[in-house]
Design a protein around this motif. Structure first.
Motif, PDB file in Angstrom:
ATOM      1  N   ALA A 290       0.837  -1.207   0.000  1.00  0.00           N
ATOM      2  CA  ALA A 290       0.000   0.000   0.000  1.00  0.00           C
ATOM      3  C   ALA A 290       0.868   1.250   0.000  1.00  0.00           C
ATOM      4  O   ALA A 290       1.494   1.595   1.011  1.00  0.00           O
ATOM      5  N   SER A 291       0.895   1.942  -1.103  1.00  0.00           N
ATOM      6  CA  SER A 291       1.728   3.150  -1.207  1.00  0.00           C
ATOM      7  C   SER A 291       1.179   4.291  -0.364  1.00  0.00           C
ATOM      8  O   SER A 291       1.921   5.206   0.011  1.00  0.00           O
ATOM      9  N   VAL A 292      -0.114   4.237  -0.042  1.00  0.00           N
ATOM     10  CA  VAL A 292      -0.710   5.320   0.738  1.00  0.00           C
ATOM     11  C   VAL A 292      -0.119   5.400   2.139  1.00  0.00           C
ATOM     12  O   VAL A 292      -0.166   6.440   2.793  1.00  0.00           O
ATOM     13  N   LEU A 293       0.480   4.299   2.609  1.00  0.00           N
ATOM     14  CA  LEU A 293       1.103   4.283   3.934  1.00  0.00           C
ATOM     15  C   LEU A 293       2.580   4.661   3.890  1.00  0.00           C
ATOM     16  O   LEU A 293       3.189   4.895   4.935  1.00  0.00           O
ATOM     17  N   GLN A 294       3.159   4.682   2.707  1.00  0.00           N
ATOM     18  CA  GLN A 294       4.596   4.922   2.572  1.00  0.00           C
ATOM     19  C   GLN A 294       4.863   6.413   2.430  1.00  0.00           C
ATOM     20  O   GLN A 294       5.337   6.907   1.409  1.00  0.00           O
ATOM     21  N   THR A 295       4.569   7.137   3.495  1.00  0.00           N
ATOM     22  CA  THR A 295       4.730   8.593   3.508  1.00  0.00           C
ATOM     23  C   THR A 295       5.771   8.983   4.543  1.00  0.00           C
ATOM     24  O   THR A 295       5.999   8.243   5.511  1.00  0.00           O
ATOM     25  N   ILE A 460       7.806 -12.316   0.003  1.00  0.00           N
ATOM     26  CA  ILE A 460       8.039 -11.652   1.284  1.00  0.00           C
ATOM     27  C   ILE A 460       8.699 -10.308   1.002  1.00  0.00           C
ATOM     28  O   ILE A 460       9.746 -10.249   0.348  1.00  0.00           O
ATOM     29  N   MET A 461       8.057  -9.243   1.478  1.00  0.00           N
ATOM     30  CA  MET A 461       8.485  -7.896   1.165  1.00  0.00           C
ATOM     31  C   MET A 461       9.040  -7.197   2.407  1.00  0.00           C
ATOM     32  O   MET A 461       8.675  -7.513   3.540  1.00  0.00           O
ATOM     33  N   ASN A 462       9.927  -6.237   2.145  1.00  0.00           N
ATOM     34  CA  ASN A 462      10.556  -5.464   3.211  1.00  0.00           C
ATOM     35  C   ASN A 462      10.526  -3.984   2.833  1.00  0.00           C
ATOM     36  O   ASN A 462      10.872  -3.616   1.711  1.00  0.00           O
ATOM     37  N   TRP A 463      10.102  -3.150   3.782  1.00  0.00           N
ATOM     38  CA  TRP A 463       9.989  -1.707   3.534  1.00  0.00           C
ATOM     39  C   TRP A 463      11.282  -1.005   3.912  1.00  0.00           C
ATOM     40  O   TRP A 463      11.750  -1.114   5.050  1.00  0.00           O
ATOM     41  N   LEU A 464      11.842  -0.255   2.969  1.00  0.00           N
ATOM     42  CA  LEU A 464      13.050   0.533   3.214  1.00  0.00           C
ATOM     43  C   LEU A 464      12.699   2.020   3.198  1.00  0.00           C
ATOM     44  O   LEU A 464      11.906   2.474   2.368  1.00  0.00           O
ATOM     45  N   TRP A 465      13.320   2.742   4.089  1.00  0.00           N
ATOM     46  CA  TRP A 465      13.211   4.205   4.083  1.00  0.00           C
ATOM     47  C   TRP A 465      14.584   4.740   3.718  1.00  0.00           C
ATOM     48  O   TRP A 465      15.518   4.699   4.516  1.00  0.00           O
ATOM     49  N   LEU A 466      14.720   5.189   2.499  1.00  0.00           N
ATOM     50  CA  LEU A 466      16.017   5.592   1.974  1.00  0.00           C
ATOM     51  C   LEU A 466      16.441   6.942   2.534  1.00  0.00           C
ATOM     52  O   LEU A 466      15.598   7.758   2.940  1.00  0.00           O
ATOM     53  N   ASP A 468      17.326   9.623   1.174  1.00  0.00           N
ATOM     54  CA  ASP A 468      16.782  10.797   0.491  1.00  0.00           C
ATOM     55  C   ASP A 468      15.291  10.993   0.737  1.00  0.00           C
ATOM     56  O   ASP A 468      14.663  11.860   0.120  1.00  0.00           O
ATOM     57  N   GLY A 469      14.725  10.189   1.628  1.00  0.00           N
ATOM     58  CA  GLY A 469      13.316  10.340   1.979  1.00  0.00           C
ATOM     59  C   GLY A 469      12.388   9.465   1.174  1.00  0.00           C
ATOM     60  O   GLY A 469      11.201   9.370   1.500  1.00  0.00           O
ATOM     61  N   ARG A 470      12.894   8.822   0.134  1.00  0.00           N
ATOM     62  CA  ARG A 470      12.048   7.944  -0.659  1.00  0.00           C
ATOM     63  C   ARG A 470      11.863   6.603   0.055  1.00  0.00           C
ATOM     64  O   ARG A 470      12.625   6.228   0.933  1.00  0.00           O
ATOM     65  N   THR A 471      10.832   5.888  -0.337  1.00  0.00           N
ATOM     66  CA  THR A 471      10.577   4.561   0.217  1.00  0.00           C
ATOM     67  C   THR A 471      10.683   3.523  -0.888  1.00  0.00           C
ATOM     68  O   THR A 471      10.466   3.817  -2.068  1.00  0.00           O
ATOM     69  N   LYS A 472      11.023   2.327  -0.476  1.00  0.00           N
ATOM     70  CA  LYS A 472      11.168   1.227  -1.428  1.00  0.00           C
ATOM     71  C   LYS A 472      10.651  -0.040  -0.755  1.00  0.00           C
ATOM     72  O   LYS A 472      10.966  -0.309   0.398  1.00  0.00           O
ATOM     73  N   VAL A 473       9.866  -0.781  -1.497  1.00  0.00           N
ATOM     74  CA  VAL A 473       9.385  -2.080  -1.019  1.00  0.00           C
ATOM     75  C   VAL A 473      10.076  -3.140  -1.864  1.00  0.00           C
ATOM     76  O   VAL A 473       9.817  -3.246  -3.070  1.00  0.00           O
ATOM     77  N   GLN A 474      10.967  -3.889  -1.236  1.00  0.00           N
ATOM     78  CA  GLN A 474      11.774  -4.845  -1.988  1.00  0.00           C
ATOM     79  C   GLN A 474      11.420  -6.279  -1.611  1.00  0.00           C
ATOM     80  O   GLN A 474      10.990  -6.571  -0.495  1.00  0.00           O
ATOM     81  N   ASN A 475      11.627  -7.150  -2.576  1.00  0.00           N
ATOM     82  CA  ASN A 475      11.387  -8.575  -2.373  1.00  0.00           C
ATOM     83  C   ASN A 475      12.613  -9.190  -1.689  1.00  0.00           C
ATOM     84  O   ASN A 475      13.725  -9.070  -2.194  1.00  0.00           O
ATOM     85  N   VAL A 476      12.395  -9.850  -0.544  1.00  0.00           N
ATOM     86  CA  VAL A 476      13.523 -10.445   0.193  1.00  0.00           C
ATOM     87  C   VAL A 476      13.365 -11.955   0.339  1.00  0.00           C
ATOM     88  O   VAL A 476      14.140 -12.590   1.071  1.00  0.00           O
ATOM     89  N   GLY A 477      12.384 -12.531  -0.318  1.00  0.00           N
ATOM     90  CA  GLY A 477      12.231 -13.981  -0.227  1.00  0.00           C
ATOM     91  C   GLY A 477      10.869 -14.423  -0.682  1.00  0.00           C
ATOM     92  O   GLY A 477      10.078 -13.653  -1.232  1.00  0.00           O
ATOM     93  N   GLU A 478      10.594 -15.682  -0.442  1.00  0.00           N
ATOM     94  CA  GLU A 478       9.291 -16.234  -0.789  1.00  0.00           C
ATOM     95  C   GLU A 478       8.983 -17.412   0.115  1.00  0.00           C
ATOM     96  O   GLU A 478       9.879 -18.016   0.716  1.00  0.00           O
ATOM     97  N   VAL A 479       7.706 -17.703   0.221  1.00  0.00           N
ATOM     98  CA  VAL A 479       7.248 -18.883   0.956  1.00  0.00           C
ATOM     99  C   VAL A 479       6.241 -19.590   0.058  1.00  0.00           C
ATOM    100  O   VAL A 479       5.365 -18.959  -0.528  1.00  0.00           O
ATOM    101  N   LYS A 480       6.407 -20.879  -0.088  1.00  0.00           N
ATOM    102  CA  LYS A 480       5.569 -21.612  -1.032  1.00  0.00           C
ATOM    103  C   LYS A 480       5.358 -23.042  -0.559  1.00  0.00           C
ATOM    104  O   LYS A 480       6.047 -23.539   0.332  1.00  0.00           O
TER     105      LYS A 480
END
Length: 847
Positions: A290-295, A460-466, A468-480
């Motif tokens: 949800a990008s609306v929360l990444q403020t 599996i996602m991880n939220w980064l706060w860079l 420069d103030g930007r945010t990034k949601v990166q893939n750090v794994g999977e479960v299957k």
């Protein structure tokens, strides 16, 4: 009837996008996320609800379905000669609107449509893709499931929808919450988080997740819930304040949230207001991306969030399709296209579409450049729900294709018949949907299990706060789900942690109990809250968080740390310990003194002092005393069978030999005194040298017989005694037969008492050097030592019992040696003038 027509009694004027085709597929999407309803809903000409809050991503979901149908129509290998159409409705974020749309799809969009004879004809829509929410899908499937209308949801995750009896025609291309819950528990287990808080939404989705999470967490034994709270739908500020305060004061550092974006926005606003930091948030798939929360306002609290996300896919050609969207007030897609246009460019068409009142600003020209406007609509780097929509449309298409390829006489239905578009019944299409199996261009296999669930896999996602103030949601794994079971793959090096340690938070109610302790649960608290109790002596725990301590084997004892068993220390009277060294030295000293005295007596054997005291018995007595001193050495060292048998035999025979010599000497003294009286000479014939030797030998043989009988009947033997000390093994010799030991000691005591009595009677004989007095004194010492020995021996544990016996042997031996030979050696060496016949007989003069 040649033909018949059916009329809809009521037409719902809903927000719709439509494209005709030979076969029409229905879709339910959330293009707006809230609605305003008129007072009256079901009337002959119902009013259209007013939808508010345009959802760009929801519109993109609908456009993805349109794209998939367009792509299928262009594919000559899939559904040849059949054109797919679509009928898409906006649920406006309201159950009643979504339910209306589903009924409209099932009953038909036209006021009148023709059916075959006997009303046998294809339904207006053969299958539905949607709805978005679990609650909506439950309501719709409860009704349409009665008619076996196939429904494939792309976002409804409630595990309750896997109930095939209740929802016989429901399918989904998103994994069930049951798997999402297990995936969450796998992550908790991986990081050792055993004390967590759980927040859920107040709907079917949240309630089923709560039950499933509690049940699975309890069964796995991997953790406990510190709290479980339900987020209110009405955004009650007091309730949110209470929940956030609970999060703030709780010792749980991990907070798991199964809720929708709107709930998270309200919750996180309160979290920011109360400044609740230091929490590791875990997101369900509903708000992971949800990008609306990444403020910048919320990222100080949500940074490093870990989340379960729908499998990301790629849909080639989708961007080009989306760029073709243009407003056209005469097109069937006027509703969706125009609303999107007005929202994106903040303009309005004149007149605005009926029921939509949010547009403002300048008039739209329709020539605005969508490619260069900043909008998430064209950001296709994170296609997740869209990918599920894409798979759902293709699932229906492949099912129809399989149905149309059926060969008459080889079909799956009664009489090996096949279904046709003209005679198709919904349950027949459900059969084909259940059995589809295809692979997407992205390489994912799509098939449904017996419950209508797709093969589960999550990113599996991880939220980064860079910086420069930007945010990034990166893939750090999977479960299957795989052949090996549930498989978790994590790239921990990529995970960003916002905490000072740059490491995962620790979230436990109680720290793990180290080896050497056991867990003792606290009364009235969850099982993850416990005290660590050290194992008692003799018990160990060799792993972390042991529930019980295990006892060590008999010959082992617990280490000081209580984490492993060590061989018990063996205890016996050793030659090398201080006590053993002292007793050994004393024994050898006594033996040496006996040898010295023997040398003195041998050297002075012709002197009156030696001759007058029966030199043969004196020599034999000295030898027996040496044996007494030496036999004490058998009581030291590690016991063995031969030392146990020999020690008491040697002790008993040596002391009987010694006491026998004293007894005979005493009797000889009495006989000599009696012979000195008139008429007493006859008594001396019974105490000649032969008789003396024979008496000593006979008395000693009796003891030897006692020892032999004792050893043969119940031999003393070495024994590992663990009764004295828990952590030690005392090596000792058990007597075997208490009766044998008592007879041996009793016989020595009998001879000693007899000697004492005879010597006592002869103590006042008129000789100047009266040996009877020395014998009396020596036997008094001897008896006193052994009388004291009995209680001391009985009350002394382990090696100290042997030490007491050795001490008694040495004390009595020294008593006899000093009392009997001390005065004589003094006279022989230091007062030679008394070593004369006259002096001994009391007729000499001495100074």
């Amino acid at each position: 009837l040649a033909s018949s027509g059916c009329n809809n009694s009521v037409v719902f004027h809903l927000n719709e996008m439509y494209k005709p085709g030979d076969v029409v597929l229905g879709g339910l999407f959330e293009v707006h996320y809230t609605s305003v309803f008129p007072e009256r809903t079901f009337i002959s000409e119902p009013e259209q609800p007013r939808c508010k809050g345009f959802d760009t991503l929801g519109f993109r979901h609908a456009m993805t379905m349109a794209f998939a149908i367009d792509e299928i129509n262009k594919n000559s290998n899939l559904l040849p000669n059949v054109t797919l159409g679509y009928s898409l409705y906006d649920n406006c974020g309201a159950l009643i609107v979504g339910f209306r749309g589903a009924l409209s799809l099932a009953s038909g969009r036209e006021e009148q449509f023709l059916l075959e004879e006997n009303c046998l004809g294809t339904p207006p829509v053969l299958g539905i893709v949607g709805d978005h929410y679990s609650t909506f899908s439950i309501a719709i499937s409860n009704v349409l499931g009665l008619y076996r209308m196939p429904i494939i949801s792309y976002f409804a995750t409630c595990s309750c929808l896997s109930d095939r009896k209740r929802f016989p025609s429901f399918f989904r291309t998103i994994p069930s919450d049951a798997f999402q819950v297990r995936a969450m528990i796998q992550i908790l287990k991986h990081f050792g988080w055993t004390w967590v808080g759980l927040l859920v939404s107040d709907d079917d989705y949240g309630r089923h997740v709560a039950r499933s999470f509690q049940s699975d967490l309890a069964q796995s034994g991997e953790g406990c819930l510190a709290y479980l709270e339900v987020l209110p739908w009405d955004s009650d500020p007091n309730e949110l304040m209470r929940i956030v305060h609970l999060i703030k004061i709780s010792t749980a550092r991990v907070v798991i949230v199964f809720a929708h974006e709107i709930h998270m926005i309200q919750l996180m606003e309160e979290v920011a207001r109360q400044n609740v930091t230091g929490r590791q948030w875990m997101a369900s798939e509903t708000w992971t991306t949800a990008s609306v929360l990444q403020t910048p306002h919320l990222m100080p609290y949500l940074s490093s969030t870990l989340g379960i996300a729908i499998r990301r896919g790629e849909i080639p050609g989708l961007r080009d399709f989306l760029l073709q969207i243009r407003p056209d007030q005469h097109d069937n897609n006027i509703y969706g296209n125009n609303m999107f246009w007005e929202y994106t460019f903040q303009c309005r068409f004149a007149p605005p579409p009926a029921g939509w009142v949010e547009a403002g600003g300048e008039l739209c020209t329709g020539q605005e450049d969508i490619e260069h406007v900043e909008t998430e609509f064209l950001d296709l780097s994170n296609l997740r729900p869209e990918y599920n929509v894409y798979k759902a449309v293709y699932a229906l298409a492949y099912a129809l294709d399989d149905m149309l390829r059926c060969v008459p006489g080889r079909g799956p239905f009664s009489g090996h018949s096949c279904a046709t578009l003209q005679t198709l019944e919904p349950w027949q299409l459900v059969h084909y949907v259940q059995n589809i199996n295809f692979t997407t261009p992205f390489g994912d296999q799509v098939s449904f299990d017996e419950n209508g669930d797709v093969l589960p896999i999550y990113d599996i996602m991880n939220w980064l706060w860079l910086p420069d103030g930007r945010t990034k949601v990166q893939n750090v794994g999977e479960v299957k789900e795989s052949a090996k079971g549930e498989e978790l793959i994590l790239d921990e090096d990529k995970i960003f942690w916002s905490f000072e340690s740059r490491k995962p938070q620790q979230s436990v109610c109680s720290e793990s109990c180290p080896p050497g302790t056991r867990m003792a649960r606290k009364k009235g608290e969850p099982e993850c809250c416990f005290d660590c109790i050290p194992c008692s002596e003799g018990k160990i725990s060799n792993k972390t968080d042991s529930m019980e301590c295990t006892s060590c084997p008999e010959d082992f004892w617990s280490s000081p740390q209580r984490d492993h068993c060590v061989p018990k220390k063996t205890e016996f009277l050793s030659y090398y310990e201080p006590l053993g060294i002292f007793l050994t030295t004393t024994s050898l000293l006594g033996t040496f003194i006996c040898a010295v005295v023997l040398v003195i007596f041998t050297y002075h054997r012709s002197t009156p002092m030696v001759r007058a005291n029966n030199s043969e018995l004196s020599f034999l007595l000295l030898v027996s005393l040496k044996l007494c001193f030496l036999c004490s050495l058998l009581f030291m060292g590690r016991p063995s069978l031969w030392t146990c048998q020999l020690r008491h035999a040697a002790f008993g025979i040596s002391f009987v030999l010694c006491v026998s010599c004293i007894l005979v000497k005493t009797m000889v003294v009495l006989a000599v005194f009696k012979a000195s009286k008139p008429g007493g000479g006859a008594s001396l014939k019974w105490f000649g040298a032969v008789q003396q030797r024979g008496t000593v030998l006979a008395l000693t043989c009796i003891q030897a017989a006692i020892c032999t009988a004792w050893i043969v009947s119940a031999s003393p033997a070495p024994h590992k005694n663990t009764q004295y000390h828990n952590d030690k093994i005392v090596y000792e010799c058990v007597v075997g037969s208490t009766v044998g030991f008592a007879v041996l000691m009793g016989y020595i005591g009998l001879l000693a008492i007899l000697s004492f009595l005879l010597a006592f009677l002869a103590r006042n004989l008129p000789d100047n050097f009266n040996e009877a007095k020395l014998i009396t004194f020596s036997m008094l010492i001897f008896c006193a030592v052994w009388v004291a020995f009995v209680p001391a021996y009985i009350n002394s544990p382990g090696k100290y019992a042997d030490a007491v016996e050795v001490f008694a042997i040495l004390a009595s031996s020294f008593g006899l040696l000093v009392a009997l030979f001390g005065p004589k050696c003094y006279t022989i060496l230091l007062r030679p003038e008394r070593n004369t016949k006259k002096a001994i007989m009391g007729r000499g003069t001495t100074n």
